[in-house]
Design an enzyme around this catalytic site. Structure first.
Site, PDB file in Angstrom:
ATOM      1  N   SER A 253      37.869  32.968  39.095  1.00 53.06           N
ATOM      2  CA  SER A 253      39.223  33.007  38.564  1.00 53.06           C
ATOM      3  C   SER A 253      39.809  31.605  38.638  1.00 53.06           C
ATOM      4  O   SER A 253      39.140  30.668  39.070  1.00 53.06           O
ATOM      5  CB  SER A 253      40.079  33.975  39.385  1.00 53.06           C
ATOM      6  OG  SER A 253      40.284  33.409  40.669  1.00 53.06           O
ATOM      7  N   LYS A 254      41.074  31.512  38.247  1.00 53.42           N
ATOM      8  CA  LYS A 254      41.736  30.197  38.200  1.00 53.42           C
ATOM      9  C   LYS A 254      41.651  29.450  39.527  1.00 53.42           C
ATOM     10  O   LYS A 254      41.578  28.237  39.561  1.00 53.42           O
ATOM     11  CB  LYS A 254      43.206  30.374  37.826  1.00 53.42           C
ATOM     12  CG  LYS A 254      43.406  30.520  36.344  1.00 53.42           C
ATOM     13  CD  LYS A 254      44.819  30.079  35.958  1.00 53.42           C
ATOM     14  CE  LYS A 254      45.170  30.539  34.559  1.00 53.42           C
ATOM     15  NZ  LYS A 254      45.806  31.846  34.484  1.00 53.42           N
ATOM     16  N   ARG A 255      41.658  30.230  40.606  1.00 55.47           N
ATOM     17  CA  ARG A 255      41.685  29.519  41.897  1.00 55.47           C
ATOM     18  C   ARG A 255      40.390  28.773  42.178  1.00 55.47           C
ATOM     19  O   ARG A 255      40.322  27.945  43.076  1.00 55.47           O
ATOM     20  CB  ARG A 255      42.099  30.481  43.012  1.00 55.47           C
ATOM     21  CG  ARG A 255      41.052  31.128  43.804  1.00 55.47           C
ATOM     22  CD  ARG A 255      41.674  32.212  44.641  1.00 55.47           C
ATOM     23  NE  ARG A 255      41.194  33.483  44.119  1.00 55.47           N
ATOM     24  CZ  ARG A 255      40.084  34.057  44.539  1.00 55.47           C
ATOM     25  NH1 ARG A 255      39.395  33.535  45.509  1.00 55.47           N
ATOM     26  NH2 ARG A 255      39.675  35.185  44.004  1.00 55.47           N
TER      27      ARG A 255
END
Ligand code: GLU
Length: 485
Positions: A253-255
């Site tokens: 994911s974005k993280r």
């Protein structure tokens, strides 16, 4: 069963940028088709109007083109089973949904949206979702209400007993109890199909032989199998792809950083390196250690048996390594063009030798976007300090550097042509005539030109990149500093 021609499809929803996961689906679909001399088609799944993003279809075309994943049928080039954009196929889904009602495999539902099954205490039950309230309405009554213009959706009538099984080419046989399947919506009240319905109808009509997609669709597949069975259609191959996780084992994911194709390109990864890295997100050639594969080689080598169901780890280290391999192997002229794109804005009006810069950078760059920082010592005159000239091994310090540069600078000013050979010649002659060790000469010159101890390329290469005028000015500036130090 006769062996059907292999046909795969990439069926993206135009909801924004292309993520690594989407691109992996496209790549594997493309490779399964090409490795089996089959066809690869593009279908735009735009029935979810709320998630539709303007311009996203262009991103899909552009990304596929950039990655070399050419399709054989699609909205832009047509084909025998068009249209290839779902919003242009609405009458067709309506027809097939009504066919299911007539057969008794679906029913109109007049309930307001969001109605779910609840137990006596009003708690939502774990299974079933919708409580099947409209399933029992008599056909004539339902037909009457539909005709009278009442709003309705069409739901799939799941068998209440028995089980449904299918075999996935990667995950093996999967069986579910039918009573646990929700009577899912096939057609919404506005006439748009749900993904769950449209994908089955289209995959059948477009003669898709292998349905390749992320494993998040695995749990819905029994419902699709029941639809194929209700229509009496041949069940295609299902090839679900493993989850992509970050190095911490959590779903990507974005993280974990940028995971969009455009972001990665922006960061300086070459599309070919990205494609090569993505090929390994869930696949391995088996019995080989080769990791660098051109798209052509992948087309020859890819095989479904090589797809692994264990989560695939996306690693920036791996991508960095891959990008380095691709940069090192680039034809010099191509590489020079890329360096120019990064370096020209950084140099502005300052002249520099692009050939030498590209030569020095090719074995050293990891990502194109690192270039401006790597060449800051060339595009800016960095602050000087005495420590820059300190090198124990070469017995060099600021005092000695001053002597060396005082001796060498006039000779460099007089060099007839500013070439590597001529500069080397001047330095060697000065070294032997004045008895200056090579380490001192090169160390003083490098720090004197770069105001940095470590540079990509050595002193002479730095001098060539900077050119005569800038090099001599920098040496003069250094000498002024050293005289006062
Ligand atoms: N439109 C779906 C998505 O973008 C496609 C899934 C599939 O390949 O069937 O997730």
């Amino acid at each position: 069963m006769t062996a059907k021609r292999i046909k795969t499809r990439f069926a993206p929803s135009p909801t924004g940028m292309m993520h690594i996961g989407n691109l992996r689906s496209a790549l594997y679909e493309y490779l399964i088709a090409r490795s089996g001399s089959g066809d690869f088609i593009l279908r735009i799944e735009d029935t979810d109007r709320e998630r539709y993003v303007e311009g996203a279809v262009d991103v899909i075309y552009r990304t596929l083109r950039t990655c070399g994943l050419d399709h054989d049928e699609g909205p832009d080039i047509g084909g025998p089973h068009g249209p290839y954009t779902q919003s242009e196929r609405l009458p067709l889904y309506g027809r097939y949904a009504r066919m299911l009602i007539e057969q008794g495999d679906a029913y109109p539902c007049f309930c307001p949206p969001g109605r779910v099954d609840r137990d006596e205490e009003g708690q939502e039950t774990e299974t079933f979702g919708y409580d099947r309230r409209c399933r029992g309405i008599a056909r004539e009554e339902a037909a009457g209400r539909m005709q009278a213009g009442e709003s309705y959706v069409i739901r799939q009538k799941m068998p209440l007993e028995g089980e449904t099984s299918f075999t996935d080419d990667v995950y093996g046989t999967i069986t579910v109890m039918n009573k646990e399947l929700e009577d899912q919506i096939l057609l919404k009240s506005d006439g748009y199909p749900t993904y769950n319905f449209a994908n089955v109808v289209d995959d059948h009509l477009m003669e898709v032989s292998h349905i390749v997609r992320g494993s998040e669709y695995l749990s819905s597949t029994p419902k699709y199998v029941l639809l194929y069975q209700a229509f009496g259609w041949e069940i295609p191959h299902f090839v679900h792809l493993p989850l992509i996780v970050g190095e911490d084992g959590k779903k990507l994911s974005k993280r974990h950083g940028s995971t969009g194709f455009d972001d990665l390109v922006e960061k300086g990864y070459l599309p070919r390196a990205i494609v090569n890295m993505i090929a390994f997100l869930g696949w391995a050639p088996g019995g080989e250690t080769q990791e660098i594969f051109s798209l052509k080689e992948l087309e020859e080598r890819f095989h479904i048996e090589g797809i692994n169901k264990a989560p695939a780890v996306f690693s920036y280290d791996k991508l960095n390594w891959m990008n380095e391999q691709y940069i090192r192997a680039l034809p010099f002229e191509d590489w020079k063009g890329m360096v120019a794109t990064e370096a020209l804005p950084a140099f502005g009006d300052q002249a520099f030798d692009l050939d030498m810069l590209a030569r020095v950078l090719q074995p050293r760059v990891t990502r194109l976007s690192d270039i401006p920082d790597m060449i800051r010592f060339l595009t800016e005159r960095l602050p000087l300090s005495a420590e820059l000239f300190y090198n124990k091994k070469a017995k060099l310090d600021a005092g000695r550097a001053k002597e060396v540069l005082e001796a060498v600078k006039p000779r460099l000013s007089a060099v007839p042509a500013w070439t590597e050979e001529a500069i080397l010649d001047v330095l060697e002659t000065a070294g032997s005539e004045l008895d200056i060790k090579k380490g001192q000469l090169m160390g003083a010159l490098r720090a004197g030109l770069a105001a940095q101890q470590v540079t990509p390329g050595g002193a002479i290469e730095t001098a060539i990149i900077l050119g005569r005028e800038e090099s001599l000015e920098r040496l003069e500036r250094t000498l002024e500093f050293l005289r006062e130090a």
